[in-house]
Design a protein around this motif. Structure first.
Motif, mmCIF file in Angstrom:
data_model
loop_
_atom_site.group_PDB
_atom_site.id
_atom_site.type_symbol
_atom_site.label_atom_id
_atom_site.label_comp_id
_atom_site.label_asym_id
_atom_site.label_seq_id
_atom_site.Cartn_x
_atom_site.Cartn_y
_atom_site.Cartn_z
ATOM 1 N N ALA A 223 0.824 -1.208 0.000
ATOM 2 C CA ALA A 223 0.000 0.000 0.000
ATOM 3 C C ALA A 223 0.858 1.258 0.000
ATOM 4 N N LYS A 224 2.024 1.177 0.661
ATOM 5 C CA LYS A 224 2.894 2.349 0.792
ATOM 6 C C LYS A 224 4.332 1.984 0.400
ATOM 7 N N PRO A 225 4.559 1.572 -0.850
ATOM 8 C CA PRO A 225 5.900 1.107 -1.245
ATOM 9 C C PRO A 225 6.967 2.192 -1.167
ATOM 10 N N GLU A 226 6.550 3.439 -1.186
ATOM 11 C CA GLU A 226 7.520 4.536 -1.164
ATOM 12 C C GLU A 226 8.115 4.770 0.224
ATOM 13 N N LEU A 227 7.519 4.162 1.258
ATOM 14 C CA LEU A 227 8.020 4.369 2.621
ATOM 15 C C LEU A 227 9.317 3.596 2.854
ATOM 16 N N LYS A 228 10.011 3.976 3.921
ATOM 17 C CA LYS A 228 11.240 3.276 4.304
ATOM 18 C C LYS A 228 10.965 2.185 5.336
ATOM 19 N N GLU A 229 9.883 2.339 6.096
ATOM 20 C CA GLU A 229 9.461 1.326 7.062
ATOM 21 C C GLU A 229 7.961 1.119 6.913
ATOM 22 N N TYR A 230 7.516 -0.101 7.256
ATOM 23 C CA TYR A 230 6.136 -0.455 6.939
ATOM 24 C C TYR A 230 5.413 -1.085 8.123
ATOM 25 N N PRO A 231 4.107 -0.814 8.227
ATOM 26 C CA PRO A 231 3.288 -1.621 9.140
ATOM 27 C C PRO A 231 3.046 -2.963 8.459
ATOM 28 N N ASP A 232 2.673 -3.972 9.232
ATOM 29 C CA ASP A 232 2.385 -5.265 8.606
ATOM 30 C C ASP A 232 1.178 -5.156 7.679
ATOM 31 N N ILE A 233 0.180 -4.409 8.133
ATOM 32 C CA ILE A 233 -1.041 -4.245 7.333
ATOM 33 C C ILE A 233 -1.435 -2.771 7.310
ATOM 34 N N TRP A 234 -1.777 -2.310 6.130
ATOM 35 C CA TRP A 234 -2.324 -0.960 5.974
ATOM 36 C C TRP A 234 -3.828 -1.083 5.797
ATOM 37 N N MET A 235 -4.565 -0.200 6.453
ATOM 38 C CA MET A 235 -6.018 -0.254 6.384
ATOM 39 C C MET A 235 -6.569 1.164 6.360
ATOM 40 N N LYS A 236 -7.603 1.358 5.567
ATOM 41 C CA LYS A 236 -8.240 2.672 5.485
ATOM 42 C C LYS A 236 -9.741 2.498 5.669
ATOM 43 N N ILE A 237 -10.303 3.249 6.606
ATOM 44 C CA ILE A 237 -11.745 3.238 6.858
ATOM 45 C C ILE A 237 -12.250 4.649 6.599
ATOM 46 N N GLY A 238 -12.967 4.820 5.525
ATOM 47 C CA GLY A 238 -13.373 6.170 5.140
ATOM 48 C C GLY A 238 -12.140 6.972 4.784
ATOM 49 N N GLU A 239 -11.882 8.013 5.558
ATOM 50 C CA GLU A 239 -10.709 8.850 5.309
ATOM 51 C C GLU A 239 -9.581 8.600 6.307
ATOM 52 N N LYS A 240 -9.793 7.674 7.228
ATOM 53 C CA LYS A 240 -8.800 7.440 8.279
ATOM 54 C C LYS A 240 -7.951 6.212 7.969
ATOM 55 N N GLU A 241 -6.628 6.365 8.073
ATOM 56 C CA GLU A 241 -5.703 5.275 7.778
ATOM 57 C C GLU A 241 -5.113 4.697 9.065
ATOM 58 N N TYR A 242 -4.878 3.385 9.034
ATOM 59 C CA TYR A 242 -4.288 2.683 10.171
ATOM 60 C C TYR A 242 -3.080 1.879 9.700
ATOM 61 N N GLY A 243 -2.119 1.731 10.607
ATOM 62 C CA GLY A 243 -0.988 0.841 10.369
ATOM 63 C C GLY A 243 -0.963 -0.212 11.458
ATOM 64 N N LEU A 244 -1.273 -1.469 11.121
ATOM 65 C CA LEU A 244 -1.350 -2.554 12.101
ATOM 66 C C LEU A 244 -0.063 -3.373 12.061
ATOM 67 N N SER A 245 0.503 -3.642 13.241
ATOM 68 C CA SER A 245 1.760 -4.394 13.317
ATOM 69 C C SER A 245 1.707 -5.399 14.457
ATOM 70 N N ILE A 246 2.447 -6.498 14.289
ATOM 71 C CA ILE A 246 2.546 -7.550 15.304
ATOM 72 C C ILE A 246 4.000 -7.649 15.753
ATOM 73 N N VAL A 247 4.210 -7.725 17.076
ATOM 74 C CA VAL A 247 5.562 -7.832 17.635
ATOM 75 C C VAL A 247 5.706 -9.187 18.322
ATOM 76 N N THR A 248 6.784 -9.897 18.004
ATOM 77 C CA THR A 248 7.062 -11.185 18.646
ATOM 78 C C THR A 248 8.502 -11.192 19.162
ATOM 79 N N SER A 249 8.776 -12.138 20.047
ATOM 80 C CA SER A 249 10.140 -12.404 20.514
ATOM 81 C C SER A 249 10.861 -11.177 21.059
ATOM 82 N N VAL A 250 10.375 -10.672 22.198
ATOM 83 C CA VAL A 250 11.076 -9.584 22.893
ATOM 84 C C VAL A 250 11.958 -10.212 23.969
#
Length: 428
Positions: free
Chosen positions: A118-145
């Protein structure tokens, strides 16, 4: 690239991360029959395989379109970003994507894709990009801390979170439940630096803020819960954490809310309740935003918290009253024991003094009856300081007037001594 458009079903097909030789050959045969095409330029795609990249879709003659080249480069950057994650990350991401994709099918307001696509021009990415109406979200999962990577990871997450916000996305983070750690007796949640960095501030958290603002004015608030608060006047700042894990045959999200406390590692926070599980699909219910909660459960939890607070407050003050009464009785008992001890000591001293006086009297009487000539001379000369002339005068002038027979304290020995003194005087 690892995704292609299925020309019959008109949906995106993803290649598995691992496959047997037979499965790879089957995918290749499907591609040869024209089943897959580029989602961007609609060109026919074939499947290639390499030891490093595994299997992947490719344009014929390696003549990739510009968009797919850009996506490929973004995917490579994204995969480097995932190097530290465990294999659980891929499985949980697939579930997360599937759940949201199902909602996108029935809700035209939802747009969904992987972050790097969804955002290939970025340098870092959320796991999933989501847009609801006009609002965008970046969803990420963290493992192994782990302790070895915690501070570094926290820095990366903080930087990434800021980066997402700068590019118009609200970050939402999920973390493996294995990282959850609780001090039950102290009603505390102990956090990695990374966990604190990914905690969220939602509308439900703000409702908790409003409720707690009044309650924490009670100076003993944290003592009721046996929580050792680290700040003198903690700011009411409720945060939420979303732990993701498999529970029997379903994937669930556990919603944990805590009151942030302190800025010194290891981080400890006041736990508001035990949290609650919600099915992954329910956690991701989308209306005009991602809810990540169950409002009715939250309202009930706040009511239960107030009841618990009131119950613990009564217990705390009753225990304090009982403790103070116990201390008062113990102090009273100590005071009585001390008084008895003093009286006993005074009686003992009195008895001892009486014994000493009696012994002294006995010693004095004994000394009077048995005084020697030398001791008498010492008494008169050194202790009474009579000169020899004065001694002579004592015996020649005063003693005859007194009469030896009139003094019961003068013994026969003393008469002899007095005569001896008289002789000594004349000899001198």
């Amino acid at each position: 690239m690892r995704e292609a458009l299925h020309v019959i079903d008109n949906e995106i097909t993803s290649l598995p991360d691992s496959a047997t030789r037979e499965e790879i050959d089957n995918f290749k045969k499907l591609a040869e029959k024209g089943l897959f095409q580029c989602p961007y330029c609609k060109a026919k795609l074939i499947i290639k395989y390499g030891e490093e990249r595994g299997q992947y879709f490719s344009h014929q003659h390696s003549e990739a379109c510009e968009v797919s080249k850009k996506i490929d480069q973004a995917e490579k950057r994204y995969r480097k970003q995932l190097v530290r994650e465990t294999t659980n990350h891929h499985a949980m991401l697939a579930i997360l994507h599937d759940e949201l994709a199902n909602q996108a099918k029935i809700n035209s307001m939802i747009q969904l894709d992987y972050g790097y696509k969804a955002k290939p021009e970025l340098k870092e990415y959320p796991d999933i990009w989501m847009k609801i109406g006009e609002k965008e979200y970046g969803l990420s999962i963290v493992t192994s801390v782990t302790s070895a990577v915690d501070s570094k990871l926290a820095g990366q997450i903080t930087k990434r979170q800021r980066y997402f916000l700068e590019h118009g996305m609200e970050p939402i983070w999920f973390i493996e439940k294995e990282e959850q750690s609780i001090e039950i007796s102290k009603n505390a949640l102990v956090l990695w630096d990374a966990e604190l960095s990914i905690s969220s501030k939602t509308d439900e958290d703000k409702k908790w803020d409003a409720m707690l603002t009044e309650l924490v004015k009670d100076k003993d608030f944290f003592a009721y819960f046996n929580y050792p608060v680290s700040m003198d006047s903690p700011t009411v700042d409720v945060r939420s954490m979303y732990y993701i894990y498999s529970n029997e045959d379903r994937t669930v999200v556990k919603v944990m809310r805590f009151l942030k406390d302190g800025e010194v590692k290891p981080y400890r926070a006041f736990l508001l309740n035990e949290g609650y599980e919600i099915p992954f699909a329910d956690a991701l219910v989308v209306k005009n935003e991602i809810l990540l909660s169950q409002p009715k459960v939250e309202e009930e939890n706040r009511k239960e918290f107030i009841k618990k607070f009131q119950r613990l407050r009564i217990q705390f003050h009753e225990q304090r009253r009982m403790l103070e009464e116990q201390r008062r009785l113990e102090a009273q008992k100590r005071e009585q024991l001390m008084k008895e001890k003093i009286e006993l000591e005074q009686e003992r001293k009195k008895l001892l003094l009486q014994q000493m006086l009696e012994q002294k009297q006995q010693a004095s009487n004994h000394a009077a009856r048995n005084i020697s000539y030398g001791e008498l001379k010492t008494l008169l000369r050194e202790r009474i300081h009579l000169t020899q002339k004065e001694q002579m005068e004592l015996w020649t002038r005063f003693m005859p007037q007194l009469g030896l027979g009139n003094s019961s304290s003068v013994s026969d020995e003393e008469v002899f001594v007095m005569k001896k003194i008289d002789l000594d005087f004349f000899e001198e």
